[in-house]
Enzyme design. Structure first.
Site, PDB file in Angstrom:
ATOM      1  N   HIS A  79       0.839  -1.192   0.000  1.00 35.18           N
ATOM      2  CA  HIS A  79       0.000   0.000   0.000  1.00 35.18           C
ATOM      3  C   HIS A  79       0.875   1.243   0.000  1.00 35.18           C
ATOM      4  CE1 HIS A  79      -3.113   2.877   1.444  1.00 35.18           C
ATOM      5  NE2 HIS A  79      -3.860   2.126   0.656  1.00 35.18           N
ATOM      6  N   HIS A  80       0.471   2.247  -0.791  1.00 40.81           N
ATOM      7  CA  HIS A  80       1.315   3.421  -0.993  1.00 40.81           C
ATOM      8  C   HIS A  80       1.506   4.236   0.283  1.00 40.81           C
ATOM      9  CE1 HIS A  80       3.650   5.830  -3.599  1.00 40.81           C
ATOM     10  NE2 HIS A  80       2.969   5.628  -4.697  1.00 40.81           N
ATOM     11  N   SER A  81       0.686   4.027   1.285  1.00 42.14           N
ATOM     12  CA  SER A  81       0.867   4.751   2.543  1.00 42.14           C
ATOM     13  C   SER A  81       2.152   4.338   3.258  1.00 42.14           C
ATOM     14  CB  SER A  81      -0.334   4.518   3.468  1.00 42.14           C
ATOM     15  OG  SER A  81      -0.491   3.144   3.765  1.00 42.14           O
ATOM     16  N   GLY A 141       5.075   4.171   1.895  1.00 43.10           N
ATOM     17  CA  GLY A 141       6.204   4.959   1.398  1.00 43.10           C
ATOM     18  C   GLY A 141       6.017   5.318  -0.059  1.00 43.10           C
TER      19      GLY A 141
END
Length: 543
Positions: free
Chosen positions: A187-189, A191
């Site tokens: 998930h892009h959260s 990094g």
């Protein structure tokens, strides 16, 4: 196919953060390969699989929090082709020693009861929930198509937020360019894309030197930004008055370009949108699944063009992409016309007479990122390494048009990138987004960011990879193919270098681009045409 994908949920709903009550059991990472995969803890009657453990809690950065909004639920996909069959036991053994040492990969993203925000909270990790080994049919008509369909179905889903938000899919599937496939989904959260790829590469080692991390090419100059550009452009020498005059000119252009770029950014957020071309996605594209394809071309060919044109690989990559998109759009606009088979020229082609505005949105992490060695030391020696999302936005305007001289695509790309080097666009756009978040909240910030994306056409990036062959947990890599899904664009193009190869990776919404293989053909053919033009003009000597 969909039944092969386990432990994941549908993406159409919002990514809802979880609430957990803190406990204090003694926990360990569960990495048993052949058991029930339970979590080891004191016998306190608690059987919650993911329980909070003691450790430092941190708030999510505003950029990380943004990726939890339903219209910005972006996942990074990193496909790794292996030259040898994958042994799943190695992953169970090595992950706790490497990747899980990074607290983002062993933490939950939890709602803070005090302020309603979100924070990173350490937890135990049950690897059986993160390592997915699908059953592959013994007879397949097309293994490549099977892999495409697998990742396509994966993009219909979102990682369960009740566990650390990553998983690893291991497929002992022999395709046309690899013996087996590993697919990291993150998930892009956790990094930005560059930092996540650096972390994965920090888990690898050189084939020729098993104790050494991969070598990543870096800029020859230690300076960066506009001063570096001034030094390289003017030579940094000459009489004092000449240096003073050049400095004043560069500062002027830095201020002017930044002002223009920030104004364009604000106009894009309010009303300025790209031309409606066959590449532009309609509203709601962020919720549609994506088809992932890749094509490997010669990095040596790109270096040849770079040296002949006295430019950079970035310039060549962007120029080739502009040429490929121009060829693809020319064919799409010409479909069904009587002279469809006629070869297009600069003066006679199928593109609209009015200039096409087509831009890429590039997300830039403005925080200094740790190098691969620093991340490797963090995992091996428990040292500190910089990490975190602080996102700025940069617009890359693409020149769309048929050129009689293919080298013009490289010239246009170089001129545009040189101008972007003399701008602080990323810093100021990051500040604007932070101000929107501070004064209007996460919902308004999410809507603001979505308008930026929906008013542009695509995402483009070029990532530098290792210059030597590497192995990941003992598996020699054939190629690396990272990309994303969940963004509001219908097209993402990522170029990833590895040794002497460049892999072009597409993430496409098939409603927008029903023939992605043809787009790959156009990109590959454009590189060949530019290379031939370089030879034809005598800019390099054959052999």
């Amino acid at each position: 196919m969909e039944s092969l994908i386990e432990g994941i949920t549908r993406r159409k709903t919002a990514l809802k953060p979880i609430k957990i009550t803190k406990r204090n059991p003694t926990t360990t990472i569960s990495n048993h390969h052949d058991g029930g995969g339970g979590v080891s803890h004191d016998d306190d009657g608690v059987d919650n699989q993911y329980m909070i453990v003691s450790g430092e809690e941190e708030p999510l950065s505003p950029s990380a929090r943004l990726f939890h909004e339903p219209n910005f639920n972006v996942h990074v996909i990193a496909i790794m082709g292996s030259k040898n069959p994958i042994d799943p036991r190695v992953a169970y053994e090595k992950l706790p020693q490497t990747l899980l040492k990074h607290h983002r990969f062993s933490s939950l993203q939890v709602v803070d009861d005090k302020n309603g925000g979100m924070k990173w909270v350490p937890t135990n990790v049950n690897l059986h929930d993160h390592i997915i080994i699908p059953t592959i049919p013994q007879t397949l008509e097309s293994p490549d198509k099977f892999l495409q369909d697998y990742v396509y179905n994966l993009s219909k889903t979102s990682i369960d937020s009740s566990k650390p938000m990553w998983d690893l899919h291991l497929l002992n599937l022999k395709t046309s360019d690899a013996v087996a496939i590993g697919i990291f989904r993150i998930h892009h959260s956790l990094g930005d894309g560059t930092s996540l790829m650096s972390l994965l590469l920090a888990c690898t080692r050189q084939i020729s030197n098993p104790d050494a991390v991969p070598t990543i090419p870096t800029s020859k100059t230690k300076n960066s930004g506009w001063f570096s550009y001034y030094s390289s452009s003017s030579g940094g020498g000459g009489p004092w008055w000449r240096r003073w005059f050049m400095t004043v000119c560069m500062v002027f252009w830095l201020v002017w370009n930044t002002l223009v770029d920030v104004t364009c950014f604000m106009a894009t957020a309010v009303f300025l949108t790209d031309t409606e071309t066959p590449l532009k996605a309609p509203a709601g594209a962020e919720f549609t699944p994506r088809r992932f394809l890749h094509r490997t071309v010669s990095l040596d060919d790109m270096k040849l063009i770079k040296n002949a044109m006295n430019t950079t690989i970035n310039d060549v990559a962007l120029g080739v992409t502009q040429a490929g998109l121009s060829r693809y759009l020319d064919r799409r606009y010409g479909h069904g016309k009587e002279d469809e088979s006629t070869i297009s020229t600069e003066k006679k082609n199928n593109l609209p007479k009015k200039k096409i505005r087509l831009r890429s949105t590039l997300l830039v992490n403005i925080r200094p990122s740790s190098g691969i060695q620093a991340l490797a030391d963090m995992m091996e020696k428990d040292t500190e390494a910089k990490w975190g999302n602080s996102i700025g936005y940069v617009f890359l305007p693409f020149t769309i048009g048929i050129k009689d001289d293919p080298i013009d695509y490289i010239r246009d790309a170089k001129a545009m990138i040189d101008r972007k080097k003399l701008s602080l666009e990323a810093l100021y756009t990051a500040s604007i987004v932070d101000l929107v978040l501070k004064f209007f909240g996460i919902k308004a910030s999410s809507m603001f960011a979505r308008r930026i994306f929906s008013h542009t056409t695509l995402v483009f990036s070029n990532m530098v990879g290792p210059i030597e062959e590497i192995e990941f947990y003992g598996h020699t890599l054939e190629y690396l193919a990272p990309c994303c899904y969940g963004q509001p664009h219908g097209l993402m193009i990522n170029l990833q270098s590895y040794v002497n190869k460049m892999t072009i990776v597409l993430s496409v919404d098939e409603r927008i681009i029903p023939d992605p293989q043809k787009l790959l053909d156009d990109l590959e053919d454009s590189l060949k045409l530019i290379k031939e033009a370089v030879y034809a003009k005598g800019l390099v000597k054959d052999g």
